[in-house]
Design an enzyme around this catalytic site. Structure first.
Site, PDB file in Angstrom:
ATOM      1  N   ASP B  13       3.830  -3.862  -3.050  1.00 60.89           N
ATOM      2  CA  ASP B  13       4.597  -3.056  -2.093  1.00 60.89           C
ATOM      3  C   ASP B  13       5.035  -3.890  -0.895  1.00 60.89           C
ATOM      4  O   ASP B  13       6.083  -3.626  -0.283  1.00 60.89           O
ATOM      5  CB  ASP B  13       3.747  -1.863  -1.631  1.00 60.89           C
ATOM      6  N   HIS B 204      -1.585   7.187   0.109  1.00 67.53           N
ATOM      7  CA  HIS B 204      -0.807   5.972   0.388  1.00 67.53           C
ATOM      8  C   HIS B 204       0.003   6.226   1.657  1.00 67.53           C
ATOM      9  O   HIS B 204       1.024   6.901   1.626  1.00 67.53           O
ATOM     10  CB  HIS B 204       0.098   5.716  -0.826  1.00 67.53           C
ATOM     11  N   CYS B 237      10.032  -0.148   5.329  1.00 65.25           N
ATOM     12  CA  CYS B 237      10.699   1.098   4.999  1.00 65.25           C
ATOM     13  C   CYS B 237      12.173   0.862   5.282  1.00 65.25           C
ATOM     14  O   CYS B 237      12.547   0.613   6.421  1.00 65.25           O
ATOM     15  CB  CYS B 237      10.158   2.216   5.878  1.00 65.25           C
ATOM     16  N   ASN B 246       3.394  -0.398   5.441  1.00 62.93           N
ATOM     17  CA  ASN B 246       2.197   0.265   4.925  1.00 62.93           C
ATOM     18  C   ASN B 246       1.076   0.192   5.944  1.00 62.93           C
ATOM     19  O   ASN B 246       1.049  -0.697   6.791  1.00 62.93           O
ATOM     20  CB  ASN B 246       1.715  -0.464   3.665  1.00 62.93           C
TER      21      ASN B 246
END
Lengths: 320, 320
Positions: B13, B204, B237, B246
């Site tokens: 990620d 998450h 993002c 994150n």
């Protein structure tokens, strides 16, 4: 909806650490804008020596220049009798006194022992009590000392008691260098509230290790209803270069509003003021809401047939 | 001490959004270092099209190159049957499937409708179920869609149910763009746990609006014991340029440890790995623990008779 009280400290705790001097007019304009946001209290400035904190050398001009708004308490930091006299001459609503709960931090920060600090602040309280002005004491390093480490709850209770006995109206428990963690905050708040139920109790968090909002939840669970916060999240910690500072006002208000609390604060107005900060202080601010927007500040969907390079998020493009 | 399970996602990620390609050897070395940290699961890479996500075009080489450690589940993101076959050929322990709970985000991100995604993932599940490999489904935008706004808990329950019926082992509720807030998280977690008590449930979080750790507390209060996190807080993002990504592994573990949880993770080892990131990806990372240190990483007291210019914190110097 439970009513909470949010106290803005950016023009004091934030600006005091800034290298770029914020013009007096800009400070006044900012405090006036903040006055319209719905804060319970605004810490306008600090009546310290202009040599010690040149960033706030215009304390008198700022206090005299702002337009007072009904219902907002205008407070200022005051280190000693000289500072108290200056603050009182400007008609502050409250004087905010400060000392550390840990001996080493007090000596490093204020260059005297805690007992010397207490004696000096007792003098200040004597001067202020002869006036209608409220008295708050900010207890630095209440949740940990960057030089000594853990600080016992008993030490916080002991210093709170000494000041309560002198008749102060409020005490602020300060997590000066962002060492607090949620379970600690809950216990500390419960103990202090239990011991001093009539004292106006404020929690002052720093986000140095990312826990400021988590610690706020812990304080709320212990019944705390009053929080300091700093516009844009400015206000550094000299022991953590590059780390973020005070809990960010707009992040705090955003979370509390979403969780159903009545903060009294207009978030849109706060964001407008926060957006002015980078220009005023000459650098980016830690605020994430300022970058990301509020949770329901929505985005347009990208065109579906855009063509060109795939976005990095197009995980499944080969299967489409 | 309650046992929690921390799942590291930085190499998937995090890296998928990085412009600077991280060398395959460096990825392998990092995963190997993370394997020694005590994570329950490591999301190693993504078996997507190299054209869609060039940053992870070395998925096979990385999966084959790492040294597997007993007790760690090595998972990889898989968008479709082709990706599943690639992942299975590398001997992953788990395949992680992904789709969005909101229609607009699914179309923007995966370029197909949710029903098309579901049909495709059902095929993947069919392939994986013929093997001993575990199957997890990550439900993006479970706590809000950056284009549609609020997402109903019922929608999350509906998609969880559709996958549960297909026999997946776990579901991850993803706050893809950091829209979650604490009271929402608590309710959502309670509802999903109540409806699917035997499903391995992971939360998450993204820290886009500063609430990741506060949301973690809320999830804990609802009995959640499994959390994704990303070393250094990397993982962006695309709808919030400049915002953090994150939830940061070292910030999460630091808080959970202080609050008395057994995370299984060695924080010092995590910090050593996190310190390598800026060099690997070519920029600073959001991690605040990396800048500020752990709460008890103490500082020396400054010399008391230093002379020279007063520190900015010497509020009371004039009174000393």
């Amino acid at each position: 909806m439970k009513r909470l009280y949010i106290q803005e400290v950016a023009t004091r705790d934030g600006f005091q650490n800034e290298k770029q001097f914020v013009d007096t007019d800009a400070k006044i304009a900012l405090v006036n804008a903040l006055s319209a946001c719905g804060f319970a209290k605004i810490e306008v400035t600090s009546f310290t020596s202009p040599k010690a904190i040149p960033a706030l050398r215009d304390a008198e001009a700022v206090m005299h220049g702002i337009a007072r708004r009904e219902g907002v308490v205008y407070t200022a930091l005051v280190p000693n009798v000289r500072g108290a006299e200056r603050a009182l001459s400007c008609g502050v609503d409250e004087v905010n006194l400060v000392m550390s709960v840990s001996e080493t931090h007090n000596r490093a920060n204020l260059r005297m022992s805690r007992d010397q600090s207490f004696a000096q602040l007792r003098e200040v309280i004597g001067v202020a009590k002869a006036t209608p002005v409220a008295i708050n004491v900010s207890l630095s390093t209440s949740m940990g000392c960057p030089m000594e480490g853990d600080v016992a709850v008993e030490e916080v209770l002991r210093w709170t008691e000494r000041f309560a006995e002198l008749g102060v109206h409020g005490v602020t428990l300060c997590d000066t260098t962002g060492m607090a963690f949620p379970s600690q905050v809950k216990t500390l708040c419960e103990r202090v509230r239990e011991a001093f139920p009539t004292l106006e109790l404020t929690l002052h968090f720093h986000n140095t290790r990312g826990m400021a909002l988590a610690n706020t939840l812990a304080a709320l669970s212990a019944g705390i209803d009053r929080f300091d916060a700093s516009l844009g999240g400015i206000g550094g910690c000299p022991y953590a270069p590059g780390a973020t500072g005070n809990v960010c006002t707009e992040e705090l208000v955003h979370m509390l509003e979403l969780d159903g609390y009545d903060t009294g604060v207009n978030l849109a107005s706060v964001l407008s003021s926060a957006a002015l900060l980078p220009n005023l202080i000459g650098h980016d601010v830690p605020s994430q809401i300022l970058k990301a927007g509020r949770r329901l500040d929505l985005h347009d969907a990208p065109p579906m047939d855009a063509g060109g390079a795939p976005t990095q998020q197009a995980f499944a493009r080969e299967g489409a």
